[in-house]
Design a protein around this motif. Structure first.
Motif, mmCIF file in Angstrom:
data_model
loop_
_atom_site.group_PDB
_atom_site.id
_atom_site.type_symbol
_atom_site.label_atom_id
_atom_site.label_comp_id
_atom_site.label_asym_id
_atom_site.label_seq_id
_atom_site.Cartn_x
_atom_site.Cartn_y
_atom_site.Cartn_z
ATOM 1 N N LEU A 194 0.822 -1.206 0.000
ATOM 2 C CA LEU A 194 0.000 0.000 0.000
ATOM 3 C C LEU A 194 0.860 1.263 0.000
ATOM 4 C CD1 LEU A 194 -2.759 -1.126 2.522
ATOM 5 C CD2 LEU A 194 -3.147 -0.503 0.126
ATOM 6 N N GLY A 195 2.009 1.204 0.682
ATOM 7 C CA GLY A 195 2.903 2.346 0.690
ATOM 8 C C GLY A 195 3.465 2.670 -0.678
ATOM 9 N N VAL A 196 3.459 1.682 -1.586
ATOM 10 C CA VAL A 196 3.934 1.892 -2.951
ATOM 11 C C VAL A 196 2.799 2.336 -3.863
ATOM 12 C CG1 VAL A 196 4.979 0.787 -4.975
ATOM 13 C CG2 VAL A 196 5.830 0.245 -2.690
ATOM 14 N N VAL A 197 1.705 1.574 -3.904
ATOM 15 C CA VAL A 197 0.641 1.836 -4.890
ATOM 16 C C VAL A 197 -0.412 2.827 -4.396
ATOM 17 C CG1 VAL A 197 0.958 -0.465 -5.881
ATOM 18 C CG2 VAL A 197 -0.842 -0.107 -4.184
ATOM 19 N N SER A 198 -0.429 3.093 -3.100
ATOM 20 C CA SER A 198 -1.359 4.081 -2.534
ATOM 21 C C SER A 198 -0.575 5.077 -1.681
ATOM 22 C CB SER A 198 -2.428 3.369 -1.692
ATOM 23 O OG SER A 198 -3.426 4.270 -1.261
ATOM 24 N N PRO A 199 0.429 5.734 -2.265
ATOM 25 C CA PRO A 199 1.393 6.515 -1.475
ATOM 26 C C PRO A 199 0.835 7.807 -0.906
ATOM 27 C CG PRO A 199 1.785 6.839 -3.817
ATOM 28 C CD PRO A 199 0.717 5.779 -3.706
ATOM 29 N N ALA A 200 -0.341 8.217 -1.335
ATOM 30 C CA ALA A 200 -0.952 9.418 -0.754
ATOM 31 C C ALA A 200 -1.501 9.140 0.636
ATOM 32 C CB ALA A 200 -2.077 9.930 -1.653
ATOM 33 N N SER A 201 -1.686 7.858 0.981
ATOM 34 C CA SER A 201 -2.380 7.496 2.212
ATOM 35 C C SER A 201 -1.507 6.849 3.273
ATOM 36 C CB SER A 201 -3.538 6.538 1.889
ATOM 37 O OG SER A 201 -4.446 7.129 0.987
ATOM 38 N N SER A 202 -0.421 6.210 2.891
ATOM 39 C CA SER A 202 0.407 5.507 3.877
ATOM 40 C C SER A 202 1.777 5.243 3.282
ATOM 41 C CB SER A 202 -0.248 4.187 4.299
ATOM 42 O OG SER A 202 -0.328 3.287 3.198
ATOM 43 N N GLY A 203 2.686 4.713 4.115
ATOM 44 C CA GLY A 203 4.009 4.387 3.614
ATOM 45 C C GLY A 203 5.062 4.389 4.704
ATOM 46 N N LEU A 204 6.295 4.140 4.326
ATOM 47 C CA LEU A 204 7.413 4.060 5.272
ATOM 48 C C LEU A 204 7.616 5.361 6.033
ATOM 49 C CD1 LEU A 204 10.108 2.212 3.112
ATOM 50 C CD2 LEU A 204 8.695 1.244 4.934
ATOM 51 N N GLY A 205 7.182 6.465 5.472
ATOM 52 C CA GLY A 205 7.352 7.754 6.125
ATOM 53 C C GLY A 205 6.272 8.084 7.121
ATOM 54 N N GLY A 206 5.382 7.131 7.422
ATOM 55 C CA GLY A 206 4.258 7.385 8.317
ATOM 56 C C GLY A 206 4.235 6.474 9.529
ATOM 57 N N GLY A 207 3.040 6.209 10.036
ATOM 58 C CA GLY A 207 2.866 5.383 11.225
ATOM 59 C C GLY A 207 1.618 4.539 11.107
ATOM 60 N N ALA A 208 1.284 3.798 12.178
ATOM 61 C CA ALA A 208 0.136 2.890 12.121
ATOM 62 C C ALA A 208 -0.252 2.435 13.518
ATOM 63 C CB ALA A 208 0.462 1.680 11.246
ATOM 64 N N PHE A 209 -1.442 1.876 13.596
ATOM 65 C CA PHE A 209 -1.896 1.117 14.771
ATOM 66 C C PHE A 209 -2.300 -0.273 14.289
ATOM 67 C CE2 PHE A 209 -3.026 5.442 16.412
ATOM 68 C CZ PHE A 209 -2.194 5.423 17.531
ATOM 69 N N MET A 210 -1.781 -1.298 14.949
ATOM 70 C CA MET A 210 -2.095 -2.682 14.594
ATOM 71 C C MET A 210 -2.683 -3.409 15.794
ATOM 72 S SD MET A 210 0.450 -5.850 13.600
ATOM 73 C CE MET A 210 0.981 -5.330 11.972
ATOM 74 N N LEU A 211 -3.867 -3.955 15.598
ATOM 75 C CA LEU A 211 -4.533 -4.763 16.620
ATOM 76 C C LEU A 211 -4.455 -6.221 16.192
ATOM 77 C CD1 LEU A 211 -6.250 -4.465 19.244
ATOM 78 C CD2 LEU A 211 -8.271 -4.403 17.772
ATOM 79 N N ILE A 212 -3.934 -7.071 17.071
ATOM 80 C CA ILE A 212 -3.757 -8.495 16.766
ATOM 81 C C ILE A 212 -4.546 -9.313 17.780
ATOM 82 C CG2 ILE A 212 -2.110 -10.401 16.552
ATOM 83 C CD1 ILE A 212 0.077 -8.351 16.031
ATOM 84 N N ARG A 213 -5.280 -10.287 17.277
ATOM 85 C CA ARG A 213 -5.918 -11.268 18.161
ATOM 86 C C ARG A 213 -5.532 -12.645 17.652
ATOM 87 N NH1 ARG A 213 -9.797 -15.680 19.110
ATOM 88 N NH2 ARG A 213 -10.472 -15.391 21.279
#
Length: 578
Positions: free
Chosen positions: A80-99
Motif C-alpha cells: 500500500l505504501g507503494v501503490v497508494s502513497p498518498a495514504s500511507s508508507g514508510l514515512g508514516g505510522g500505524a496502529f495494529m490490533l492483533i488477536r
C-alpha cells in the motif's frame, strides 16, 4: 433480495436506501454470492481486505505460502505504501490490533512521535507550518512496528514479505482511479516539491490514470530494508539520507530521533456490548474508546427497531456527538493521565448518563454535550483487515496523515514524509464560538499525537467473529461504528453493511455531513431524502459530502467457519482469499 435479511427493519426507507446504492449491480442473498461485485469474497482458509486489490492479493499469496496474518499485514502494508502513497508508507505510522487464535491479543502502537527539537509553541508565529511542509514531519514509526510484530509472530522470512513492494516500486504500477483523484487534489503540493514531481509528473504535468508510476529510489530503500531489516532505516544508510534531506529542507528531524523511536506494545481496550466483545486500540488512538462509548449508548435502545430508520440515525448522531465531546480529553498516556477519561468511556454507567441527555425531537449546539476543547481533524489513511487459516486476526490502520503527508518526498530515499505534527493541538485563545485547544494533546518531544484510527476486532463467545476498520481521518470513528451497527445491531449482511450510505459528525463544527457522491468506479452513495428531511426537522444542519470513509470488513460465520470479506468500493479496492 437484501430485504429478506431485515423484514423487521424500517422496510420502506431501508429498501429504497439500498436500491439507490447499487443501480448497476445485482445483490443476492449473501450466503455467499453478490453477483458482479468483486468487492465481496467468500473463502474458507483466509481473507485479506485492503484499499487496493493488488495489495490484497499480495497478502493472500503470503497466507497461501503458510504465512501468519501478521506476515500478510506486513506485505500488504508495504504494498500500500507503494501503490497508494498518498495514504500511507514508510514515512508514516500505524496502529495494529492483533488477536491470536490462542486468545491472546495485542495492540502495536507504531504512531509517529514529535522530534526531540519540537516544542509546544513551535508554530506560534505561523500555524500553517504545522499543516504541511518540512516542519510538519514527525518521526516515522510504521516500519518499526511492522518489524516488531513480525519478530513476534511471523512465519515467513522478512525478505519474502518486503520483496513484492520492492518489485512494484522498481518495475512500476498503474495509477489507480483513487490515487489519480488524490493526485489531482494535491496537485499544487506535488508540483511544489521536486521529489514528488520526479515521481508523479512527466514533462511538468501530472501522470494520468493508468499511467505507469515508478519510484526507483523507494525500491532501493525497500531492497536495503529487506536485506538489513530495521537497522537500515533507523540507524543506517536510509535513515542518514532521510535525515540529511529533511535538514537540508529546513526540518528538525535528527538521526537520534530515529534511533530513539520505540514501538509500544499495549493491551487492547475492550467492552462487552449486547453479547459481543468489542476490542480496540487504547490511547493515543481515540478511535477504539470513542466507538465503544457510542455503541454503549446505542446498545441501551431496542435493537434493531430503535436504532433504525430516521429516528435511529438521529440517535446515532447524538451518541456520536456525546462521544466526540469526551474523546478530545484523551492523549498520549506516556505524557498525560487519561485513565479516568478512558474508564468513563468504557463504562456502561457513564453511557447510561449520556443517553439521558439525548432527546428524540431535537439536537443541540456543541455546549450541550459538555465538550470543553476544540476538535483535531486528522486526515487520510489506509486500512487492512486480515484473518488467516488458523483464525489469527489483524486489524491495522496506516497513515501519512494528509494526502501525500507533508507534501515532501525525500529525494535520496524515495520516501514520502508524514505531516503528523498537524494532529497535535497548539495553544490559542479561540473565540466565543470555538472552544480552546485540548492541553492533553499539546506538543512535547517524543509525544504521540491523538488519532482517530479505530482498528477493531469483534468476538462472539470468545470466538473470532469479525475484523473491521476504516480509513478516512476524523470520520473513521463514525464510519467504523456505522458498519458495525449495520451488521450487528441492524441485521444487515456484510456487503450491505459496507454499502449503506453514511453520516458523520465531529461535534465541531456542529454539522451533519452526509454522503452524496459518485465514486471513482461509478457507485453512487446518498442518504435518502426522507432521512435528511427528518434530521433537518430536529434541528440538524446538513451538508453533503463527496467523500467519506473506506471500510475493510471480514466476518466469520461461526457455524461453518466460512469467511466473508468486503473491501469498500468507495476507494475501488477489493479483497482476496482462498
Amino acid at each position: 433480495m437484501i430485504s429478506t435479511y431485515f423484514p423487521f427493519l424500517w422496510p420502506t426507507i431501508l429498501f429504497h436506501l439500498f436500491l439507490i446504492l447499487a443501480p448497476s449491480s445485482s445483490l443476492d442473498n449473501l450466503n455467499g454470492h453478490t453477483k458482479h461485485r468483486r468487492e465481496v469474497i467468500v473463502a474458507h482458509h483466509g481473507v485479506v481486505a485492503t484499499d487496493d486489490g493488488r495489495c490484497s492479493k499480495i497478502g493472500m499469496d503470503v497466507l497461501r505460502a503458510g504465512g501468519h496474518a501478521v506476515d500478510a499485514s506486513v506485505a500488504a502494508a508495504l504494498c500500500l505504501g507503494v501503490v497508494s502513497p498518498a495514504s500511507s508508507g514508510l514515512g508514516g505510522g500505524a496502529f495494529m490490533l492483533i488477536r491470536l487464535a490462542s486468545g491472546k491479543a495485542q495492540a502495536f502502537d507504531m504512531r509517529e512521535t514529535a522530534p526531540m527539537k519540537a516544542y509546544k509553541n513551535m508554530y506560534a508565529s505561523n500555524a500553517s507550518l504545522k499543516t504541511s511542509g518540512i516542519l510538519s514531519v514527525a518521526v516515522p514509526g510504521e516500519l518499526a512496528g511492522l518489524h516488531k510484530a513480525w519478530e513476534q509472530h511471523g512465519k515467513l522470512p522478512w525478505e519474502r514479505l518486503v520483496k513484492p513492494a520492492e518489485v512494484l516500486a522498481r518495475r512500476g504500477f498503474k495509477i489507480s482511479p483513487y490515487l489519480h483523484m488524490q493526485m489531482e487534489k494535491a496537485k499544487s503540493g506535488i508540483l511544489a516539491d521536486n521529489g514528488l514531481q520526479s515521481i508523479f509528473t512527466s514533462n511538468g504535468e501530472l501522470l494520468q490514470l493508468g499511467d505507469i508510476c515508478r519510484n526507483k529510489k523507494l525500491a532501493k530503500s525497500l531492497k536495503a530494508i529487506s536485506k538489513y531489516g530495521l537497522k537500515a532505516f533507523y540507524n543506517g544508510s536510509i535513515g542518514f539520507q532521510l535525515v540529511k534531506d529533511v535538514q537540508k529542507a529546513g526540518g528538525i528531524l535528527t538521526i537520534k530521533d530515529l534511533q530513539r523511536y520505540a514501538v509500544k506494545v499495549r493491551d487492547p481496550i475492550s467492552a462487552n456490548i449486547r453479547g459481543l466483545k468489542v476490542m480496540g486500540m487504547p490511547p493515543p488512538s481515540s478511535g477504539g474508546a470513542t466507538m465503544i462509548l457510542m455503541l454503549n449508548i446505542l446498545a441501551q435502545y431496542g435493537v434493531p427497531s430503535d436504532v433504525s430508520g430516521p429516528l435511529g440515525i438521529h440517535r446515532q448522531i447524538e451518541a456520536l456527538k456525546h462521544s466526540f465531546a469526551v474523546r478530545i480529553n484523551l492523549g498520549d498516556p506516556e505524557f498525560v493521565n487519561v485513565s479516568k477519561v478512558l474508564s468513563d468511556m468504557l463504562s456502561h454507567n457513564f453511557a447510561q448518563t449520556l443517553k439521558k441527555a439525548i432527546y428524540d425531537n431535537m439536537t443541540f449546539d456543541a455546549g450541550h454535550y459538555g465538550g470543553r476543547w476544540n476538535q483535531i481533524h486528522d486526515h487520510g489513511t489506509s486500512h487492512v483487515s486480515i484473518i488467516d487459516h488458523d483464525r489469527n486476526a489483524v486489524s491495522m490502520t496506516n497513515t501519512v496523515n494528509a494526502y501525500f503527508g507533508a507534501k515532501v518526498l525525500s529525494p535520496s530515499t524515495g520516501i514520502i514524509l508524514n505531516n503528523e505534527m498537524d494532529d497535535f493541538s497548539i495553544p490559542s485563545n479561540g473565540d466565543k464560538n470555538t472552544p480552546p485547544p485540548a492541553p492533553a494533546n499539546f506538543i512535547r518531544p517524543g509525544k504521540r499525537p491523538l488519532s482517530s484510527m479505530a482498528p477493531t476486532i469483534v468476538l462472539k463467545d470468545e470466538k473470532l467473529k469479525a475484523v473491521i476498520g476504516a480509513s478516512g481521518g476524523a470520520m473513521i470513528i463514525a464510519g467504523t461504528a456505522e458498519v458495525f451497527l449495520n451488521h450487528f445491531f441492524r441485521g444487515m449482511d456484510p456487503f450491505s453493511s459496507v454499502m449503506a450510505p453514511r453520516v458523520y459528525h465531529q461535534l465541531i463544527p456542529n454539522t451533519v455531513y452526509y454522503e452524496n457522491w459518485t465514486t471513482v468506479i461509478g457507485d453512487h452513495f446518498e442518504i435518502p431524502t426522507e432521512i435528511r428531511t427528518s434530521l433537518q426537522k430536529k434541528g440538524h444542519v446538513l451538508e453533503s459530502l463527496a467523500g467519506g470513509t473506506i471500510c475493510q470488513f471480514v466476518v466469520q460465520e461461526l457455524e461453518s467457519g466460512k469467511l466473508v470479506g468486503i473491501s469498500d468500493p468507495r476507494k475501488g479496492g477489493f479483497p482476496a482469499g482462498f
